[in-house]
Write a protein that holds these residues in place. Structure first.
Motif, PDB file in Angstrom:
ATOM      1  N   ARG A 207      11.354  -1.583  14.002  1.00 43.53           N
ATOM      2  CA  ARG A 207      11.322  -2.293  12.702  1.00 43.53           C
ATOM      3  C   ARG A 207      10.186  -3.037  12.726  1.00 43.53           C
ATOM      4  O   ARG A 207       9.474  -3.339  11.453  1.00 43.53           O
ATOM      5  N   GLU A 208       9.654  -3.613  13.926  1.00 43.32           N
ATOM      6  CA  GLU A 208       8.524  -4.425  13.880  1.00 43.32           C
ATOM      7  C   GLU A 208       7.079  -3.697  13.585  1.00 43.32           C
ATOM      8  O   GLU A 208       6.236  -4.127  12.792  1.00 43.32           O
ATOM      9  N   ALA A 209       7.221  -2.302  14.156  1.00 44.47           N
ATOM     10  CA  ALA A 209       5.997  -1.452  13.560  1.00 44.47           C
ATOM     11  C   ALA A 209       6.069  -1.336  11.708  1.00 44.47           C
ATOM     12  O   ALA A 209       5.266  -1.210  11.247  1.00 44.47           O
ATOM     13  N   ALA A 210       7.303  -1.052  11.360  1.00 44.42           N
ATOM     14  CA  ALA A 210       7.563  -0.779   9.964  1.00 44.42           C
ATOM     15  C   ALA A 210       6.893  -2.234   9.208  1.00 44.42           C
ATOM     16  O   ALA A 210       6.444  -1.993   8.274  1.00 44.42           O
ATOM     17  N   ILE A 211       7.490  -3.197   9.896  1.00 47.78           N
ATOM     18  CA  ILE A 211       7.119  -4.564   8.938  1.00 47.78           C
ATOM     19  C   ILE A 211       5.676  -4.615   9.207  1.00 47.78           C
ATOM     20  O   ILE A 211       4.953  -5.030   8.272  1.00 47.78           O
ATOM     21  N   GLY A 212       4.956  -4.406  10.340  1.00 48.36           N
ATOM     22  CA  GLY A 212       3.607  -4.580  10.450  1.00 48.36           C
ATOM     23  C   GLY A 212       2.833  -3.475   9.344  1.00 48.36           C
ATOM     24  O   GLY A 212       1.689  -3.851   8.728  1.00 48.36           O
ATOM     25  N   GLU A 213       3.318  -2.396   9.371  1.00 46.09           N
ATOM     26  CA  GLU A 213       2.629  -1.241   8.498  1.00 46.09           C
ATOM     27  C   GLU A 213       2.879  -1.774   6.959  1.00 46.09           C
ATOM     28  O   GLU A 213       2.029  -1.740   6.264  1.00 46.09           O
ATOM     29  N   GLU A 215       3.190  -4.924   6.047  1.00 44.88           N
ATOM     30  CA  GLU A 215       2.400  -6.026   5.775  1.00 44.88           C
ATOM     31  C   GLU A 215       0.813  -5.406   5.739  1.00 44.88           C
ATOM     32  O   GLU A 215       0.061  -6.036   4.845  1.00 44.88           O
ATOM     33  N   LEU A 216       0.356  -4.386   6.632  1.00 45.86           N
ATOM     34  CA  LEU A 216      -0.888  -3.897   6.409  1.00 45.86           C
ATOM     35  C   LEU A 216      -1.090  -3.268   5.004  1.00 45.86           C
ATOM     36  O   LEU A 216      -2.138  -3.407   4.246  1.00 45.86           O
ATOM     37  N   ALA A 217       0.143  -2.599   4.728  1.00 44.00           N
ATOM     38  CA  ALA A 217      -0.159  -1.986   3.280  1.00 44.00           C
ATOM     39  C   ALA A 217      -0.273  -3.018   2.213  1.00 44.00           C
ATOM     40  O   ALA A 217      -0.923  -2.853   1.227  1.00 44.00           O
ATOM     41  N   ASN A 218       0.430  -4.045   2.367  1.00 40.69           N
ATOM     42  CA  ASN A 218       0.411  -5.359   1.403  1.00 40.69           C
ATOM     43  C   ASN A 218      -0.826  -5.739   1.390  1.00 40.69           C
ATOM     44  O   ASN A 218      -1.448  -6.046   0.439  1.00 40.69           O
ATOM     45  N   ILE A 220      -3.484  -4.274   2.448  1.00 41.26           N
ATOM     46  CA  ILE A 220      -4.662  -3.363   1.756  1.00 41.26           C
ATOM     47  C   ILE A 220      -4.622  -3.317  -0.050  1.00 41.26           C
ATOM     48  O   ILE A 220      -5.464  -3.307  -0.656  1.00 41.26           O
ATOM     49  N   GLU A 221      -3.045  -3.489  -0.112  1.00 45.24           N
ATOM     50  CA  GLU A 221      -3.123  -3.358  -1.738  1.00 45.24           C
ATOM     51  C   GLU A 221      -3.851  -4.669  -2.310  1.00 45.24           C
ATOM     52  O   GLU A 221      -4.267  -4.863  -3.482  1.00 45.24           O
ATOM     53  N   LEU A 222      -3.468  -5.961  -1.460  1.00 49.18           N
ATOM     54  CA  LEU A 222      -3.862  -7.184  -1.962  1.00 49.18           C
ATOM     55  C   LEU A 222      -5.577  -7.218  -2.210  1.00 49.18           C
ATOM     56  O   LEU A 222      -6.102  -7.574  -3.140  1.00 49.18           O
ATOM     57  N   ALA A 223      -6.186  -6.578  -0.911  1.00 53.43           N
ATOM     58  CA  ALA A 223      -7.681  -6.164  -1.078  1.00 53.43           C
ATOM     59  C   ALA A 223      -8.034  -5.502  -2.120  1.00 53.43           C
ATOM     60  O   ALA A 223      -9.160  -5.880  -2.674  1.00 53.43           O
ATOM     61  N   ARG A 224      -7.151  -4.322  -2.351  1.00 49.90           N
ATOM     62  CA  ARG A 224      -7.752  -3.423  -3.436  1.00 49.90           C
ATOM     63  C   ARG A 224      -7.509  -4.329  -4.691  1.00 49.90           C
ATOM     64  O   ARG A 224      -8.542  -4.376  -5.717  1.00 49.90           O
ATOM     65  N   ARG A 225      -6.469  -5.061  -5.013  1.00 55.12           N
ATOM     66  CA  ARG A 225      -6.529  -5.854  -6.377  1.00 55.12           C
ATOM     67  C   ARG A 225      -7.583  -6.890  -6.383  1.00 55.12           C
ATOM     68  O   ARG A 225      -8.155  -7.121  -7.373  1.00 55.12           O
ATOM     69  N   GLN A 226      -7.828  -7.558  -5.047  1.00 62.51           N
ATOM     70  CA  GLN A 226      -8.988  -8.463  -5.154  1.00 62.51           C
ATOM     71  C   GLN A 226     -10.126  -7.855  -5.506  1.00 62.51           C
ATOM     72  O   GLN A 226     -11.182  -8.321  -6.306  1.00 62.51           O
ATOM     73  N   GLU A 227     -10.607  -6.527  -4.870  1.00 65.11           N
ATOM     74  CA  GLU A 227     -11.622  -5.860  -5.515  1.00 65.11           C
ATOM     75  C   GLU A 227     -11.591  -5.480  -6.811  1.00 65.11           C
ATOM     76  O   GLU A 227     -12.705  -5.909  -7.459  1.00 65.11           O
ATOM     77  N   GLU A 228     -10.405  -4.914  -7.186  1.00 66.45           N
ATOM     78  CA  GLU A 228     -10.444  -4.745  -8.894  1.00 66.45           C
ATOM     79  C   GLU A 228     -10.943  -6.049  -9.767  1.00 66.45           C
ATOM     80  O   GLU A 228     -11.316  -6.092 -10.532  1.00 66.45           O
TER      81      GLU A 228
END
Length: 346
Positions: A207-213, A215-218, A220-228
């Motif tokens: 569950r912690e790994a899933a939460i970490g993944e 958060e990482l996906a979030n 990455i998505e946030l960085a992508r949106r910031q890049e956009e």
């Protein structure tokens, strides 16, 4: 317990419905049955009191199993007196004619006999079995089999007793053996608990790994949106700069066109003014062309006077005045005569 009431020369006995009473006088039965009440003479009477209610007898049987391990089997035997007349003949249930109490202990005798018969039946059933198998015996089935063995016992039937049932409690070995036997089960329970703990920890790690993944996906998505967003802002800034440059170019072209228009208008005005001045000069020159020199001189003096600074005093000599008048009248200065002098003072 029978209630004895004493009177002179005679006594009265009364009993409850759960007690069988047998009154004998001189060897003959005079009264018999439950709930009896009668008069008797103590000098020649014998009274037996047999309980008819169900009674529980606790029995603790200790035996050795087939593997020589000691085993304790607690049981409770429920019985009743089915044939009280037979029981009164086999066991002494006679009572004190003064107090109504048993002269002997008949129930203890019955209990001893039942205890021995129950212990023999339990030993016969459990002794041939190993300890572990004996401990796993079903208490209900064991009670049913012991009850059947007691019912089939002729000694119990000869006492007029009826076995209602036998109930067994928890069969237990010696404390050290019980702890030793409990150890594997405790180890299995502890192992299961450890497995559950490890499984819970593994699940928590997953569950912690899933939460970490997540958060990482979030991130990455946030960085992508910031890049956009940055790219969109850059594009907007470039578009704004282009629009501003185009607007500036248009404004500059408009200003340049305005300046050119103004300059051309001014040039046209200057040209028209110059041409007008030239035309005026030509007209003036044409007008001056036929004027006499004296008039031109006078005009020149007038123009000179208009452009000269202010003169406070003017001194005119006679010679100057003569020459001017002569010139105006058509004469001139005398040859060789000195030039007139005009003196001015400021």
């Amino acid at each position: 317990m029978a209630t004895i009431t004493r009177f002179p020369c005679i006594r009265h006995c009364s009993t409850g419905p759960t007690v069988y009473v047998q009154h004998r006088a001189k060897g003959a039965v005079r009264h018999a049955g439950p709930g009896q009440a009668f008069w008797f003479r103590a000098i020649d009477a014998t009274i037996s009191e047999v309980p008819l209610d169900d009674r529980d007898l606790p029995v603790l049987v200790t035996l050795r199993a087939a593997d020589l391990q000691q085993l304790t089997a607690p049981a409770t035997v429920t019985y009743r007196v089915a044939d009280p007349e037979l029981a009164a003949r086999r066991v002494d249930f006679s009572i004190d004619l003064a107090m109504g109490l048993w002269l002997e202990q008949p129930l203890e005798a019955i209990a001893a006999m039942l205890h021995g018969a129950t212990a023999a039946a339990v030993v016969a059933l459990l002794a041939p079995e190993p300890l572990e198998q004996a401990l796993r015996a079903d208490p209900t089935e064991l009670g049913r089999r012991v009850t059947a063995a007691l019912v089939a016992d002729a000694r119990i039937a000869d006492l007029g007793l009826e076995i209602v049932g036998v109930r067994f409690g928890l069969l237990r070995p010696e404390p050290e053996v019980e702890r030793a036997m409990q150890t594997p089960a405790r180890e299995r329970i502890q192992e299961d608990a450890d497995k559950a703990t490890f499984a819970r920890r593994a699940l928590a790690v997953e569950r912690e790994a899933a939460i970490g993944e997540n958060e990482l996906a979030n991130q990455i998505e946030l960085a992508r949106r910031q890049e956009e967003l940055i790219a969109r802002r850059g594009a907007n800034a470039r578009r704004e700069a282009g629009e501003a440059a185009a607007a500036g170019a248009i404004a500059a072209d408009a200003d340049a066109a305005k300046v050119r228009t103004v300059a051309e208008a001014r040039a046209d005005a200057d040209r028209a003014l110059g041409e007008a001045k030239a035309v005026g000069e030509r007209a003036r020159l044409d007008a001056y062309r036929d004027v006499r020199p004296e008039v031109l001189t006078a005009l020149a003096l007038q123009q000179l006077a208009a452009n000269m600074p202010s003169i406070e005093r003017l001194t005119v000599t006679p010679d100057l005045l003569t020459d001017v008048l002569g010139g105006l009248l058509g004469g001139g200065t005398t040859a060789g005569a000195p030039a007139p002098v005009l003196a001015t003072e400021r």
